[in-house]
Motif scaffolding. Structure first.
Motif, PDB file in Angstrom:
ATOM      1  N   LEU A  36       0.835  -1.206   0.000  1.00 48.89           N
ATOM      2  CA  LEU A  36       0.000   0.000   0.000  1.00 48.89           C
ATOM      3  C   LEU A  36       0.867   1.252   0.000  1.00 48.89           C
ATOM      4  O   LEU A  36       0.576   2.224  -0.714  1.00 48.89           O
ATOM      5  CB  LEU A  36      -0.926   0.002   1.220  1.00 48.89           C
ATOM      6  N   SER A  37       1.930   1.234   0.793  1.00 46.59           N
ATOM      7  CA  SER A  37       2.842   2.377   0.833  1.00 46.59           C
ATOM      8  C   SER A  37       3.463   2.634  -0.540  1.00 46.59           C
ATOM      9  O   SER A  37       3.591   3.775  -0.987  1.00 46.59           O
ATOM     10  CB  SER A  37       3.950   2.122   1.870  1.00 46.59           C
ATOM     11  N   LYS A  38       3.823   1.565  -1.226  1.00 44.43           N
ATOM     12  CA  LYS A  38       4.400   1.677  -2.568  1.00 44.43           C
ATOM     13  C   LYS A  38       3.389   2.294  -3.535  1.00 44.43           C
ATOM     14  O   LYS A  38       3.734   3.174  -4.342  1.00 44.43           O
ATOM     15  CB  LYS A  38       4.835   0.292  -3.052  1.00 44.43           C
ATOM     16  N   GLU A  39       2.134   1.845  -3.480  1.00 43.45           N
ATOM     17  CA  GLU A  39       1.100   2.387  -4.356  1.00 43.45           C
ATOM     18  C   GLU A  39       0.824   3.855  -4.039  1.00 43.45           C
ATOM     19  O   GLU A  39       0.605   4.673  -4.944  1.00 43.45           O
ATOM     20  CB  GLU A  39      -0.195   1.572  -4.221  1.00 43.45           C
ATOM     21  N   MET A  40       0.835   4.214  -2.766  1.00 42.45           N
ATOM     22  CA  MET A  40       0.607   5.616  -2.392  1.00 42.45           C
ATOM     23  C   MET A  40       1.758   6.500  -2.839  1.00 42.45           C
ATOM     24  O   MET A  40       1.547   7.638  -3.286  1.00 42.45           O
ATOM     25  CB  MET A  40       0.430   5.717  -0.874  1.00 42.45           C
ATOM     26  N   ASN A  41       2.985   5.988  -2.751  1.00 42.48           N
ATOM     27  CA  ASN A  41       4.138   6.760  -3.236  1.00 42.48           C
ATOM     28  C   ASN A  41       4.034   6.994  -4.739  1.00 42.48           C
ATOM     29  O   ASN A  41       4.411   8.060  -5.245  1.00 42.48           O
ATOM     30  CB  ASN A  41       5.442   6.029  -2.907  1.00 42.48           C
ATOM     31  N   ALA A  42       3.519   5.990  -5.456  1.00 43.64           N
ATOM     32  CA  ALA A  42       3.327   6.156  -6.897  1.00 43.64           C
ATOM     33  C   ALA A  42       2.286   7.233  -7.176  1.00 43.64           C
ATOM     34  O   ALA A  42       2.454   8.064  -8.085  1.00 43.64           O
ATOM     35  CB  ALA A  42       2.907   4.829  -7.527  1.00 43.64           C
ATOM     36  N   LEU A  43       1.205   7.257  -6.400  1.00 43.73           N
ATOM     37  CA  LEU A  43       0.176   8.278  -6.595  1.00 43.73           C
ATOM     38  C   LEU A  43       0.718   9.674  -6.327  1.00 43.73           C
ATOM     39  O   LEU A  43       0.271  10.657  -6.940  1.00 43.73           O
ATOM     40  CB  LEU A  43      -1.017   7.993  -5.674  1.00 43.73           C
ATOM     41  N   ASN A  44       1.691   9.765  -5.447  1.00 41.75           N
ATOM     42  CA  ASN A  44       2.264  11.073  -5.132  1.00 41.75           C
ATOM     43  C   ASN A  44       3.003  11.698  -6.304  1.00 41.75           C
ATOM     44  O   ASN A  44       3.375  12.872  -6.252  1.00 41.75           O
ATOM     45  CB  ASN A  44       3.208  10.957  -3.923  1.00 41.75           C
ATOM     46  N   GLN A  45       3.215  10.927  -7.377  1.00 41.98           N
ATOM     47  CA  GLN A  45       3.825  11.499  -8.578  1.00 41.98           C
ATOM     48  C   GLN A  45       2.949  12.587  -9.193  1.00 41.98           C
ATOM     49  O   GLN A  45       3.425  13.404  -9.976  1.00 41.98           O
ATOM     50  CB  GLN A  45       4.071  10.390  -9.621  1.00 41.98           C
ATOM     51  N   ARG A  46       1.668  12.598  -8.818  1.00 45.90           N
ATOM     52  CA  ARG A  46       0.760  13.623  -9.329  1.00 45.90           C
ATOM     53  C   ARG A  46       1.166  15.022  -8.871  1.00 45.90           C
ATOM     54  O   ARG A  46       0.712  16.030  -9.429  1.00 45.90           O
ATOM     55  CB  ARG A  46      -0.683  13.329  -8.896  1.00 45.90           C
ATOM     56  N   ASN A  47       1.998  15.106  -7.864  1.00 53.42           N
ATOM     57  CA  ASN A  47       2.464  16.408  -7.387  1.00 53.42           C
ATOM     58  C   ASN A  47       3.525  17.008  -8.315  1.00 53.42           C
ATOM     59  O   ASN A  47       3.859  18.179  -8.194  1.00 53.42           O
ATOM     60  CB  ASN A  47       3.018  16.280  -5.962  1.00 53.42           C
ATOM     61  N   ASN A  48       4.060  16.178  -9.228  1.00 51.47           N
ATOM     62  CA  ASN A  48       5.014  16.656 -10.240  1.00 51.47           C
ATOM     63  C   ASN A  48       4.214  17.057 -11.488  1.00 51.47           C
ATOM     64  O   ASN A  48       3.583  16.211 -12.121  1.00 51.47           O
ATOM     65  CB  ASN A  48       6.010  15.534 -10.560  1.00 51.47           C
ATOM     66  N   ILE A  49       4.225  18.334 -11.840  1.00 53.09           N
ATOM     67  CA  ILE A  49       3.377  18.860 -12.909  1.00 53.09           C
ATOM     68  C   ILE A  49       3.634  18.153 -14.235  1.00 53.09           C
ATOM     69  O   ILE A  49       2.700  17.736 -14.941  1.00 53.09           O
ATOM     70  CB  ILE A  49       3.576  20.380 -13.080  1.00 53.09           C
ATOM     71  N   LEU A  50       4.914  17.994 -14.601  1.00 59.93           N
ATOM     72  CA  LEU A  50       5.246  17.366 -15.876  1.00 59.93           C
ATOM     73  C   LEU A  50       4.762  15.912 -15.911  1.00 59.93           C
ATOM     74  O   LEU A  50       4.139  15.476 -16.898  1.00 59.93           O
ATOM     75  CB  LEU A  50       6.758  17.427 -16.118  1.00 59.93           C
ATOM     76  N   ALA A  51       5.031  15.176 -14.826  1.00 59.45           N
ATOM     77  CA  ALA A  51       4.587  13.784 -14.764  1.00 59.45           C
ATOM     78  C   ALA A  51       3.058  13.708 -14.765  1.00 59.45           C
ATOM     79  O   ALA A  51       2.463  12.825 -15.398  1.00 59.45           O
ATOM     80  CB  ALA A  51       5.143  13.115 -13.503  1.00 59.45           C
ATOM     81  N   TYR A  52       2.420  14.673 -14.106  1.00 67.14           N
ATOM     82  CA  TYR A  52       0.955  14.710 -14.046  1.00 67.14           C
ATOM     83  C   TYR A  52       0.361  14.824 -15.443  1.00 67.14           C
ATOM     84  O   TYR A  52      -0.554  14.082 -15.814  1.00 67.14           O
ATOM     85  CB  TYR A  52       0.523  15.887 -13.176  1.00 67.14           C
ATOM     86  N   ILE A  53       0.892  15.730 -16.234  1.00 70.84           N
ATOM     87  CA  ILE A  53       0.343  15.965 -17.574  1.00 70.84           C
ATOM     88  C   ILE A  53       0.604  14.769 -18.484  1.00 70.84           C
ATOM     89  O   ILE A  53      -0.298  14.281 -19.165  1.00 70.84           O
ATOM     90  CB  ILE A  53       0.936  17.256 -18.172  1.00 70.84           C
ATOM     91  N   LEU A  54       1.842  14.284 -18.507  1.00 77.34           N
ATOM     92  CA  LEU A  54       2.185  13.195 -19.418  1.00 77.34           C
ATOM     93  C   LEU A  54       1.458  11.896 -19.070  1.00 77.34           C
ATOM     94  O   LEU A  54       0.870  11.237 -19.934  1.00 77.34           O
ATOM     95  CB  LEU A  54       3.701  12.971 -19.412  1.00 77.34           C
ATOM     96  N   LEU A  55       1.479  11.540 -17.775  1.00 79.24           N
ATOM     97  CA  LEU A  55       0.858  10.276 -17.365  1.00 79.24           C
ATOM     98  C   LEU A  55      -0.656  10.298 -17.539  1.00 79.24           C
ATOM     99  O   LEU A  55      -1.254   9.325 -18.016  1.00 79.24           O
ATOM    100  CB  LEU A  55       1.214   9.958 -15.906  1.00 79.24           C
ATOM    101  N   ASN A  56      -1.273  11.405 -17.168  1.00 87.44           N
ATOM    102  CA  ASN A  56      -2.727  11.477 -17.308  1.00 87.44           C
ATOM    103  C   ASN A  56      -3.157  11.661 -18.765  1.00 87.44           C
ATOM    104  O   ASN A  56      -4.190  11.149 -19.188  1.00 87.44           O
ATOM    105  CB  ASN A  56      -3.291  12.618 -16.455  1.00 87.44           C
ATOM    106  N   GLY A  57      -2.349  12.397 -19.521  1.00 89.28           N
ATOM    107  CA  GLY A  57      -2.690  12.614 -20.920  1.00 89.28           C
ATOM    108  C   GLY A  57      -2.655  11.330 -21.724  1.00 89.28           C
ATOM    109  O   GLY A  57      -3.544  11.076 -22.544  1.00 89.28           O
TER     110      GLY A  57
END
Length: 610
Positions: free
Chosen positions: A319-340
């Motif tokens: 669970l900690s690993k999955e939550m750390n992965a979700l925290n990548q959303r705080n990086n704007i560039l990663a947020y746009i590329l991954l969600n796009g």
């Protein structure tokens, strides 16, 4: 084999451990200071290097900054770990300091469980089980919400089967010499600085329904957007369609993710909060998973942390690993590329919810196992601190209660006067008479507390003890109820009526009463008391009754095989009142009320001849 313990060796052990941990804490603090200084120097060096080489271009400035910041970031993690070690070591120091205070009967440093006080309980209020200077405060070493609740439950609802008591005794015996394990388990729980209600909130969270995985629209979207992006990418590469289609699909995926941002942020905050609580239990789980217990209760307790092939600590690490992965959303560039491209954020949320669905049913079992271990460690600490106490022998022969040199655990060992008890048939009652302050009430509480400890599977303050585990019920401290407009006398009658009803229902009770029917006149009191005791005998009950009414001593003549008289006497010598606090056979001879009134200067009118 555990080395022979005495009070002196126990004290010496705690003192040595406290000194060792204090030395270790000093070394940790020195390391924190050194690493803090190095980090500051690296940060200053990065800035100075950037300024000094600013004319050399980015090809020089960037490597200089990287060379300084990489070790800076590594040391930051080391720094965080050292701060945890510092807090953990401080807790170990406090644990040993508190044990030394507890051995000196100073228990303010322990939680007394005041919120568990209940005047309506069959015995807990009478025996001072909860609150300041209570038995719970003297024994309680729990460091988790679940352990605290479990231990209080054992006080309020002890075991009533011989086999269960023996199995818990075995678990407590096995844990008693494992001082390192017990203190590490306790310190790990104490490091967490959350609220007492966090554990209960965690259980409510485990029972709640997942939100995103139950949405068919969002589930469809997790396949739609990545599928469209893949399709338009392939078509674009083949030259069959414009790249604008991929761009449009990409933007639509990002915009949809942004529309869900508030819900996902609330989800993230909620799960991070729960992960922080779970993280506080992971180290305790690892300690339990590493334990190789022999006793049935401990082995079963530790096995409950295993869910299929996955240990509980490993599941929470996932669970900690999955939550750390979700925290990548705080990086704007990663947020746009991954969600796009992948509509990744919602997919990751659903992965986390899948974890919850997989382990939510196991979570209460894990937490309950931690609570049981926490409570068992408290009983083991009590056993370790009292090497002169003994584990009583439960029996299936009703009714048996036999103990030699029994004392009250909360009375200082240097002042505690110990007495015996012997009750080996049903029905059977001991009637105790005696002067004021001679020791009757203390004896009743001594018997009650040790009987409770025996039924809990804990050691008792006695040289030997054999007992039959019936249900304990007392009436020592009945009070008026202003809220219910209930008098003292009526409250006592209700308590006695409850006892009679339970006996009529066939329940096996061990009854302890102090001065029956205190709220009425002497003639009514005597008549009612005699009738009540006769009824107890007819209902095959067992118990102890203390009274000032010497007339109750005549019941032993009526029931010579079922009632025995004992007394606590006071002696007046050289105009001074003295007490031995030793129980003797027979009916009391000396009373002291008039003497005490005169001693305190209260006028006593002398009787005159008629």
């Amino acid at each position: 084999m555990e080395p022979h313990r005495t009070l002196q060796t126990v004290l010496a052990d705690y003192q040595q451990r406290k000194a060792n941990h204090e030395q270790h804490l000093s070394r940790i603090q020195q390391r924190i200071y050194r690493i803090g200084t190095i980090r500051l120097l690296l940060f200053v060096a990065a800035i100075a290097g950037a300024i000094y080489f600013r004319h050399e271009g980015w090809t020089v400035v960037v490597p200089v900054i990287v060379v300084c910041l990489v070790p800076f970031l590594i040391l930051m993690k080391v720094h965080d770990r050292l701060f945890y070690d510092k807090d953990y070591t401080q807790q170990l120091i406090d644990i040993n300091a508190n044990e030394l205070a507890g051995l000196d009967y100073r228990t303010d440093c322990f939680d007394g469980g005041k919120d568990f006080q209940d005047p309506a309980h069959p015995y807990s209020y009478d025996l001072d089980l909860f609150g300041d200077r209570s038995l719970f405060q003297y024994i309680n070493r729990t460091s988790t919400y679940f352990g605290r609740q479990r231990l209080a439950g054992w006080f309020a609802r002890p075991l009533d089967r011989k086999a269960d008591i023996e199995q818990r005794q075995d678990a407590v015996r096995e844990l008693t010499p494992l001082l390192d394990f017990r203190q590490q388990f306790q310190a790990t729980g104490m490091v967490y600085k959350g609220k007492l209600s966090d554990g209960e909130n965690l259980l409510h969270w485990a029972e709640s329904v997942t939100e995103f995985r139950h949405s068919r629209l969002l589930t469809f979207a997790t396949y739609l957007f990545p599928g469209l992006n893949a399709l338009f990418f392939i078509l674009g590469m083949a030259g069959w369609t414009s790249w604008h289609w991929l761009t449009g699909s990409f933007i639509l995926s990002v915009v949809t993710s942004i529309a869900l941002q508030k819900r996902i942020s609330l989800f993230q905050m909620s799960y991070e909060d729960k992960l922080a609580i779970l993280g506080s239990y992971v180290r305790q789980m690892k300690l339990m998973e590493a334990l190789r217990p022999q006793s049935t209760v401990l082995a079963t307790c530790c096995r409950r942390l295993q869910t299929g092939e996955t240990p509980a600590s490993e599941a929470i690490r996932q669970l900690s690993k999955e939550m750390n992965a979700l925290n990548q959303r705080n990086n704007i560039l990663a947020y746009i590329l991954l969600n796009g491209f992948l509509f990744w954020e919602v997919r990751q949320v659903m992965r986390i919810e899948r974890w919850k669905e997989q382990y939510a049913g196991s979570l209460p079992v894990w937490l309950d196992a931690i609570g049981e271990m926490d409570a068992l460690c408290s009983l083991a600490a009590f056993a370790y601190n009292h090497p002169d106490y003994t584990f009583p022998v439960p029996t299936e022969t009703p009714f048996t209660l036999s103990a030699e040199r029994m004392g009250h655990p909360l009375i200082h060992r240097d002042r505690c006067v110990r007495n015996d008890i012997r009750m080996e048939k049903r029905p059977y009652f001991i009637i105790i008479t005696g002067a004021n302050m001679a020791g009757k009430s203390t004896y009743l509480r001594t018997v009650g507390v040790n009987y409770l400890l025996a039924c809990m599977g804990a050691p008792v303050c006695a040289e030997r003890m054999t007992f039959y585990p019936a249900h304990l019920v007392t009436s020592l401290r009945t009070t008026d109820s202003l809220n219910d407009n209930e008098s003292y006398f009526f409250a006592e009658l209700k308590r006695l009526k409850g006892i009679i009803d339970r006996l009529n229902a066939g329940e096996e009770l061990f009854i302890i009463l102090d001065e029956i029917l205190k709220g009425t006149n002497s003639v009514d009191k005597q008549k009612g008391s005699l009738s009540l005791i006769k009824q107890f005998i007819r209902l095959q009950a067992n118990g102890i009754i203390a009274t000032h009414d010497l007339q109750l001593g005549t019941l032993a003549e009526l029931y010579p095989d079922h009632i025995r008289n004992y007394r606590f006497e006071a002696s007046i010598s050289n105009n001074e009142l003295t007490f031995s606090y030793r129980m003797q056979e027979g009916v009391a001879q000396n009373m002291n009320a008039c003497f005490l009134m005169q001693k305190m200067g209260i006028y006593m009118e002398e009787e005159t001849a008629g």
